[in-house]
Motif scaffolding. Structure first.
Motif, mmCIF file in Angstrom:
data_model
loop_
_atom_site.group_PDB
_atom_site.id
_atom_site.type_symbol
_atom_site.label_atom_id
_atom_site.label_comp_id
_atom_site.label_asym_id
_atom_site.label_seq_id
_atom_site.Cartn_x
_atom_site.Cartn_y
_atom_site.Cartn_z
ATOM 1 N N LEU A 91 52.993 43.923 46.074
ATOM 2 C CA LEU A 91 52.741 43.805 44.645
ATOM 3 C C LEU A 91 53.556 44.833 43.859
ATOM 4 O O LEU A 91 54.114 44.529 42.799
ATOM 5 N N LYS A 92 53.647 46.037 44.406
ATOM 6 C CA LYS A 92 54.355 47.097 43.685
ATOM 7 C C LYS A 92 55.855 46.806 43.611
ATOM 8 O O LYS A 92 56.495 47.053 42.585
ATOM 9 N N LYS A 93 56.419 46.275 44.712
ATOM 10 C CA LYS A 93 57.849 45.959 44.714
ATOM 11 C C LYS A 93 58.158 44.842 43.722
ATOM 12 O O LYS A 93 59.206 44.836 43.081
ATOM 13 N N GLU A 94 57.244 43.866 43.613
ATOM 14 C CA GLU A 94 57.505 42.694 42.781
ATOM 15 C C GLU A 94 57.096 42.884 41.321
ATOM 16 O O GLU A 94 57.701 42.314 40.423
ATOM 17 N N THR A 95 56.040 43.655 41.087
ATOM 18 C CA THR A 95 55.480 43.749 39.732
ATOM 19 C C THR A 95 55.454 45.163 39.163
ATOM 20 O O THR A 95 55.211 45.337 37.970
ATOM 21 N N GLY A 96 55.659 46.160 40.031
ATOM 22 C CA GLY A 96 55.585 47.545 39.565
ATOM 23 C C GLY A 96 54.169 48.091 39.532
ATOM 24 O O GLY A 96 53.961 49.250 39.174
ATOM 25 N N LYS A 97 53.192 47.266 39.924
ATOM 26 C CA LYS A 97 51.792 47.695 39.910
ATOM 27 C C LYS A 97 51.176 47.514 41.281
ATOM 28 O O LYS A 97 51.451 46.541 41.985
ATOM 29 N N SER A 98 50.297 48.449 41.659
ATOM 30 C CA SER A 98 49.620 48.370 42.946
ATOM 31 C C SER A 98 48.510 47.330 42.909
ATOM 32 O O SER A 98 48.134 46.819 41.838
ATOM 33 N N ALA A 99 47.952 47.031 44.075
ATOM 34 C CA ALA A 99 46.839 46.079 44.149
ATOM 35 C C ALA A 99 45.645 46.586 43.346
ATOM 36 O O ALA A 99 44.967 45.818 42.659
ATOM 37 N N LYS A 100 45.387 47.883 43.413
ATOM 38 C CA LYS A 100 44.274 48.467 42.656
ATOM 39 C C LYS A 100 44.488 48.281 41.155
ATOM 40 O O LYS A 100 43.554 47.934 40.418
ATOM 41 N N ASP A 101 45.721 48.489 40.700
ATOM 42 C CA ASP A 101 46.047 48.283 39.281
ATOM 43 C C ASP A 101 45.798 46.835 38.869
ATOM 44 O O ASP A 101 45.267 46.559 37.781
ATOM 45 N N HIS A 102 46.197 45.903 39.743
ATOM 46 C CA HIS A 102 46.006 44.481 39.447
ATOM 47 C C HIS A 102 44.523 44.140 39.342
ATOM 48 O O HIS A 102 44.106 43.410 38.431
ATOM 49 N N ILE A 103 43.729 44.652 40.274
ATOM 50 C CA ILE A 103 42.293 44.369 40.262
ATOM 51 C C ILE A 103 41.651 44.918 38.995
ATOM 52 O O ILE A 103 40.886 44.231 38.308
ATOM 53 N N GLN A 104 41.988 46.158 38.667
ATOM 54 C CA GLN A 104 41.411 46.773 37.473
ATOM 55 C C GLN A 104 41.862 46.057 36.206
ATOM 56 O O GLN A 104 41.061 45.855 35.284
ATOM 57 N N GLY A 105 43.142 45.661 36.163
ATOM 58 C CA GLY A 105 43.636 44.930 35.004
ATOM 59 C C GLY A 105 42.947 43.590 34.842
ATOM 60 O O GLY A 105 42.609 43.183 33.719
ATOM 61 N N PHE A 106 42.690 42.907 35.947
ATOM 62 C CA PHE A 106 41.997 41.616 35.901
ATOM 63 C C PHE A 106 40.574 41.804 35.390
ATOM 64 O O PHE A 106 40.093 41.029 34.553
ATOM 65 N N ILE A 107 39.901 42.852 35.869
ATOM 66 C CA ILE A 107 38.529 43.133 35.438
ATOM 67 C C ILE A 107 38.481 43.405 33.936
ATOM 68 O O ILE A 107 37.607 42.892 33.229
ATOM 69 N N VAL A 108 39.417 44.203 33.447
ATOM 70 C CA VAL A 108 39.429 44.535 32.018
ATOM 71 C C VAL A 108 39.674 43.286 31.172
ATOM 72 O O VAL A 108 39.042 43.101 30.126
ATOM 73 N N ASN A 109 40.558 42.410 31.614
ATOM 74 C CA ASN A 109 40.794 41.161 30.881
ATOM 75 C C ASN A 109 39.557 40.274 30.881
ATOM 76 O O ASN A 109 39.226 39.653 29.862
ATOM 77 N N GLN A 110 38.872 40.212 32.014
ATOM 78 C CA GLN A 110 37.624 39.462 32.086
ATOM 79 C C GLN A 110 36.584 40.065 31.136
ATOM 80 O O GLN A 110 35.842 39.347 30.449
ATOM 81 N N ALA A 111 36.550 41.394 31.110
ATOM 82 C CA ALA A 111 35.597 42.087 30.240
ATOM 83 C C ALA A 111 35.880 41.796 28.766
ATOM 84 O O ALA A 111 34.962 41.557 27.977
ATOM 85 N N LYS A 112 37.158 41.806 28.396
ATOM 86 C CA LYS A 112 37.530 41.513 27.005
ATOM 87 C C LYS A 112 37.060 40.119 26.605
ATOM 88 O O LYS A 112 36.528 39.917 25.501
ATOM 89 N N ASN A 113 37.259 39.150 27.507
ATOM 90 C CA ASN A 113 36.827 37.780 27.220
ATOM 91 C C ASN A 113 35.324 37.710 27.007
ATOM 92 O O ASN A 113 34.835 37.010 26.099
ATOM 93 N N GLN A 114 34.573 38.444 27.835
ATOM 94 C CA GLN A 114 33.114 38.408 27.713
ATOM 95 C C GLN A 114 32.628 39.184 26.495
ATOM 96 O O GLN A 114 31.643 38.803 25.859
ATOM 97 N N LEU A 115 33.322 40.268 26.169
ATOM 98 C CA LEU A 115 32.927 41.057 24.988
ATOM 99 C C LEU A 115 33.105 40.259 23.706
ATOM 100 O O LEU A 115 32.298 40.365 22.772
ATOM 101 N N LEU A 116 34.162 39.454 23.654
ATOM 102 C CA LEU A 116 34.452 38.685 22.440
ATOM 103 C C LEU A 116 33.869 37.280 22.474
ATOM 104 O O LEU A 116 33.676 36.676 21.415
ATOM 105 N N GLY A 117 33.579 36.767 23.664
ATOM 106 C CA GLY A 117 33.131 35.389 23.767
ATOM 107 C C GLY A 117 31.671 35.211 24.091
ATOM 108 O O GLY A 117 31.214 34.089 24.354
#
Length: 300
Positions: free
Chosen positions: A235-261
């Protein structure tokens, strides 16, 4: 059955080669191996580092939809306390390659002893081996021959430093060659990324956050038949972000959707996403966005 090997000398006995010239480091030529451990139920725990280059050993493994041929130019790495499984291998007459053993005591007081955990390939699985070209094999083998020459001659005050320096050089070249391998396998890596993203989507669309909590990198790797380090490195070679970063980013996006929706409270959203304690969710959200979940909701 697990056989524990604490000393390099014991490793030599296991594969039928003469006693090592140095108690903490040894290079074994594949052609010198007179026996291989037998029994598919036998496992080994090496309390030392092991790096092997195999070229001319018949061994093929299937991994998902991909078949890996271990008969040509393959490097495998293991570190202390890893359990290795016995495999059916045949050493051909024209086999090339070697096994380098070095004990943690060799590098314990050196800078390499402090940084060796940064070489993440020591935690890769067997199907995540490094495949190298003839030219790369020559580069790697020249380095290990220098290590061998250094411990075979009369030991002096410079010996250990030079041996360790060459081990570090060897590891740095392996880092370079793994980077090349990640690059040339970019299509396969993109498949891995798509599978990882689908895994996260399905995970948070199910009851698993309630049952298992926030998914770990280890959990994701297991679901994708990949070691945690290899998944993160891909993931880091292809996207510049680690697996942990991806998981946390996904969680935050899910949280934003739930906070607003939804009208769910911040605590309810935290529990929905697998957090045992809402304050841990709020801390992560603020770390990633700069504001609290409540502030994000009020601003939008």
């Amino acid at each position: 059955m697990i056989i524990t090997i604490d000393k390099i000398e014991d490793g030599h006995k296991l594969i039928g080669v003469p006693a090592p010239k140095h108690p903490l480091v040894s290079l074994v030529n594949l052609r010198d191996i007179s026996k291989l451990p037998e029994g598919t139920d036998i496992k080994f725990m090496l309390n030392m580092y092991m790096i092997s280059l195999k070229d001319g050993i018949s061994c093929s493994l299937n991994y998902g939809r991909n078949s890996y041929d271990f008969s040509k130019g393959t490097m495998v790495f293991s570190k202390p306390n890893q359990v290795l499984s016995s495999e059916d291998e045949t050493i051909e007459n024209d086999a090339k390659g070697w096994i380098l053993f070095f004990h943690p005591d060799l590098i314990r007081k050196s800078s390499l002893g402090q940084t060796i955990n940064e070489y993440s390939f020591f935690d890769y699985e067997i199907h995540e081996a490094l495949h190298i070209s003839e030219e790369e094999q020559e580069t790697i083998t020249d380095i290990v021959k220098k290590i061998e020459k250094e411990y075979q001659q009369n030991i002096d005050k410079h010996s250990q430093k030079l041996i360790i320096s060459n081990i570090e050089l060897l590891l740095d070249y392996c880092n370079r060659f793994y980077d090349r391998q990640f690059y040339v396998r970019t299509n396969l890596n993109q498949d891995h990324i798509s599978e990882f993203e689908l895994l996260l989507k399905n995970y948070f669309s199910s009851e698993k956050p309630y049952e298992l909590g926030v998914p770990s990198v280890k959990y994701c790797g297991e679901q994708l038949n990949m070691s945690p380090n290899y998944l993160s490195d891909v993931l880091k070679k292809e996207t510049g972000k680690s697996a942990k970063d991806h998981i946390q980013g996904f969680i935050v996006n899910q949280a934003k959707n739930q906070l607003l929706g939804s009208t769910n409270s911040v605590s309810e959203i935290a529990y929905n996403l697998g957090f045992e304690y809402p304050q841990h969710f709020s801390k992560l959200f603020k770390k990633r966005t700069g504001i609290t979940p409540a502030k994000f909701r009020s601003l939008n």
